[in-house]
Design an enzyme around this catalytic site. Structure first.
Site, mmCIF file in Angstrom:
data_model
loop_
_atom_site.group_PDB
_atom_site.id
_atom_site.type_symbol
_atom_site.label_atom_id
_atom_site.label_comp_id
_atom_site.label_asym_id
_atom_site.label_seq_id
_atom_site.Cartn_x
_atom_site.Cartn_y
_atom_site.Cartn_z
ATOM 1 N N TRP A 1 0.825 -1.206 0.000
ATOM 2 C CA TRP A 1 0.000 0.000 0.000
ATOM 3 C C TRP A 1 0.863 1.262 0.000
ATOM 4 O O TRP A 1 1.822 1.373 0.775
ATOM 5 C CB TRP A 1 -0.903 0.008 1.237
ATOM 6 C CG TRP A 1 -1.839 1.176 1.288
ATOM 7 C CD1 TRP A 1 -2.962 1.350 0.547
ATOM 8 C CD2 TRP A 1 -1.737 2.326 2.134
ATOM 9 N NE1 TRP A 1 -3.575 2.548 0.868
ATOM 10 C CE2 TRP A 1 -2.838 3.175 1.849
ATOM 11 C CE3 TRP A 1 -0.814 2.731 3.108
ATOM 12 C CZ2 TRP A 1 -3.049 4.393 2.494
ATOM 13 C CZ3 TRP A 1 -1.015 3.944 3.758
ATOM 14 C CH2 TRP A 1 -2.118 4.756 3.451
ATOM 15 N N ASP B 1 7.620 -8.138 12.916
ATOM 16 C CA ASP B 1 6.631 -7.429 12.100
ATOM 17 C C ASP B 1 5.460 -6.978 12.972
ATOM 18 O O ASP B 1 4.808 -7.804 13.618
ATOM 19 C CB ASP B 1 6.140 -8.342 10.978
ATOM 20 C CG ASP B 1 5.402 -7.606 9.876
ATOM 21 O OD1 ASP B 1 4.847 -6.519 10.146
ATOM 22 O OD2 ASP B 1 5.373 -8.109 8.743
ATOM 23 N N SER C 1 2.892 -7.442 1.568
ATOM 24 C CA SER C 1 1.896 -6.640 2.268
ATOM 25 C C SER C 1 0.586 -6.620 1.473
ATOM 26 O O SER C 1 0.035 -7.673 1.181
ATOM 27 C CB SER C 1 2.456 -5.237 2.522
ATOM 28 O OG SER C 1 1.725 -4.548 3.503
ATOM 29 N N LEU C 2 0.065 -5.448 1.088
ATOM 30 C CA LEU C 2 -1.140 -5.412 0.258
ATOM 31 C C LEU C 2 -0.946 -6.210 -1.018
ATOM 32 O O LEU C 2 -1.862 -6.877 -1.506
ATOM 33 C CB LEU C 2 -1.505 -3.964 -0.080
ATOM 34 C CG LEU C 2 -2.635 -3.756 -1.095
ATOM 35 C CD1 LEU C 2 -3.950 -4.341 -0.601
ATOM 36 C CD2 LEU C 2 -2.792 -2.272 -1.423
ATOM 37 N N PHE D 1 2.780 5.666 8.253
ATOM 38 C CA PHE D 1 2.752 4.285 7.793
ATOM 39 C C PHE D 1 4.167 3.756 7.567
ATOM 40 O O PHE D 1 4.469 2.607 7.909
ATOM 41 C CB PHE D 1 1.936 4.189 6.504
ATOM 42 C CG PHE D 1 1.779 2.787 5.986
ATOM 43 C CD1 PHE D 1 1.087 1.837 6.706
ATOM 44 C CD2 PHE D 1 2.328 2.421 4.768
ATOM 45 C CE1 PHE D 1 0.946 0.542 6.233
ATOM 46 C CE2 PHE D 1 2.189 1.130 4.281
ATOM 47 C CZ PHE D 1 1.496 0.188 5.025
ATOM 48 N N LEU D 2 5.026 4.590 7.022
ATOM 49 C CA LEU D 2 6.410 4.170 6.825
ATOM 50 C C LEU D 2 7.063 3.850 8.167
ATOM 51 O O LEU D 2 7.807 2.871 8.292
ATOM 52 C CB LEU D 2 7.205 5.266 6.095
ATOM 53 C CG LEU D 2 6.790 5.570 4.655
ATOM 54 C CD1 LEU D 2 7.671 6.658 4.081
ATOM 55 C CD2 LEU D 2 6.873 4.322 3.786
ATOM 56 N N GLY D 3 6.781 4.655 9.171
ATOM 57 C CA GLY D 3 7.352 4.418 10.487
ATOM 58 C C GLY D 3 6.910 3.097 11.090
ATOM 59 O O GLY D 3 7.704 2.394 11.730
ATOM 60 N N LEU D 4 5.646 2.732 10.879
ATOM 61 C CA LEU D 4 5.144 1.468 11.413
ATOM 62 C C LEU D 4 5.866 0.268 10.797
ATOM 63 O O LEU D 4 6.028 -0.764 11.450
ATOM 64 C CB LEU D 4 3.645 1.338 11.136
ATOM 65 C CG LEU D 4 2.690 2.018 12.119
ATOM 66 C CD1 LEU D 4 1.256 1.801 11.670
ATOM 67 C CD2 LEU D 4 2.887 1.482 13.530
ATOM 68 N N GLN D 5 6.309 0.409 9.576
ATOM 69 C CA GLN D 5 6.919 -0.725 8.879
ATOM 70 C C GLN D 5 8.286 -1.095 9.433
ATOM 71 O O GLN D 5 8.754 -2.219 9.213
ATOM 72 C CB GLN D 5 7.004 -0.426 7.387
ATOM 73 C CG GLN D 5 5.636 -0.280 6.751
ATOM 74 C CD GLN D 5 5.692 -0.166 5.247
ATOM 75 O OE1 GLN D 5 6.253 -1.014 4.572
ATOM 76 N NE2 GLN D 5 5.108 0.881 4.709
ATOM 77 N N HIS E 1 8.574 -5.562 8.844
ATOM 78 C CA HIS E 1 7.664 -5.619 7.705
ATOM 79 C C HIS E 1 8.375 -5.428 6.367
ATOM 80 O O HIS E 1 7.780 -5.657 5.319
ATOM 81 C CB HIS E 1 6.584 -4.552 7.873
ATOM 82 C CG HIS E 1 5.378 -4.761 7.015
ATOM 83 N ND1 HIS E 1 4.565 -5.874 7.117
ATOM 84 C CD2 HIS E 1 4.835 -4.007 6.016
ATOM 85 C CE1 HIS E 1 3.578 -5.796 6.234
ATOM 86 N NE2 HIS E 1 3.726 -4.679 5.555
#
Length: 253
Positions: free
Chosen positions: A21, A207, A82-83, A143-147, A235
């Site tokens: 995503w 992850d 991922s997506l 979102f990038l940080g969560l990965q 991730h």
């Protein structure tokens, strides 16, 4: 001419790769070139992402149709991250005669958590959807940080990811919204269970988006699938653990 952007590297047994995503194929160009030492690697940008044109409705059937039409081969191996892993499952279900084997990299046929199924909390995606309407740039940065969350070298991996993502403009708003909707609502578990082809699952034990417990849950759907867990990976193992991932993928010969 296809409206789907395609980058092809190397020669050999074809491997099609699908990103996640809000990303595009540039995020794993260097990784793809490593694989291309022994494989033909075909990287596709999802519709409305990277250099691919948007489609009228960013919904699974239209995405699958556009991607399959853009692959210039009668058969290929397929890897989704991922997506992209969710999309890859549907592609294999639609054209099992074309997809020879399927690899789910940090992917999940049902992305959100529910009783008896590990996944991300639904409210995480809800918060992204709400924030997206107010500040798309901040949403993508979060979102990038969560990965990379939880990695000992998260700062370096995050910087590498940001540099790759910045190569292209952000996906169009409809594609971002549609992608979140798929992540929240789509359930490909029955399709995955029905597939009659080799399936491999590769996950990182750090992850935070696709919990490592997913691997065991997937084995109930497909007892014969192969599971490989990368120690210390999050991730984005193609950035944090590229050589270990290359070794796994090239182990097919």
């Amino acid at each position: 001419m296809s409206s789907i952007h395609c980058e092809i590297y190397g020669q050999g047994r074809p491997l099609v790769m699908l990103h996640g995503w809000a990303m595009h194929s540039g995020i794993w160009r260097e990784f793809a070139r490593q694989l291309a030492e022994r494989r033909q690697v075909i990287c596709l940008d999802l519709p409305g992402h990277g250099r691919s044109a948007p489609i009228a409705n960013f919904e699974m059937p239209a995405i699958v149709e556009a991607l399959l039409a853009a692959i210039p081969l009668p058969s290929f191996d397929l890897l989704g991250w991922s997506l992209g892993a969710t999309v890859a499952i549907d592609m294999a279900a639609v054209c099992p005669d074309r997809v020879r084997c399927l690899t789910l990299l940090a992917g999940n046929p049902r992305f959100v958590r529910e009783p008896g199924w590990p996944g991300v909390k639904p409210e995480v995606l809800d918060s992204f959807a709400e924030l997206l309407g107010n500040d798309a740039k901040q949403t993508l940065q979060r979102f990038l940080g969560l990965q990379v969350q939880g990695l000992p070298h998260a700062k370096a991996v995050l910087q590498q990811l940001k540099q790759s993502v910045a190569e292209c403009d952000a996906p169009d708003f409809a594609a971002l919204q549609g992608g979140l909707r798929i992540l929240k609502l789509h359930d490909a578990r029955d399709k995955l269970a029905a597939l009659k082809l080799p399936i491999r699952v590769i996950q990182g034990d750090k992850d935070t988006l696709v919990p490592v417990a997913t691997a065991a849950a997937l084995r109930y759907l497909q007892p014969a699938l192969q599971i490989q867990v990368l120690s210390g990976a999050g991730h984005t193992p193609f950035l944090s653990h590229p050589q270990a991932l290359v070794d796994i993928l090239l182990g097919d010969g």
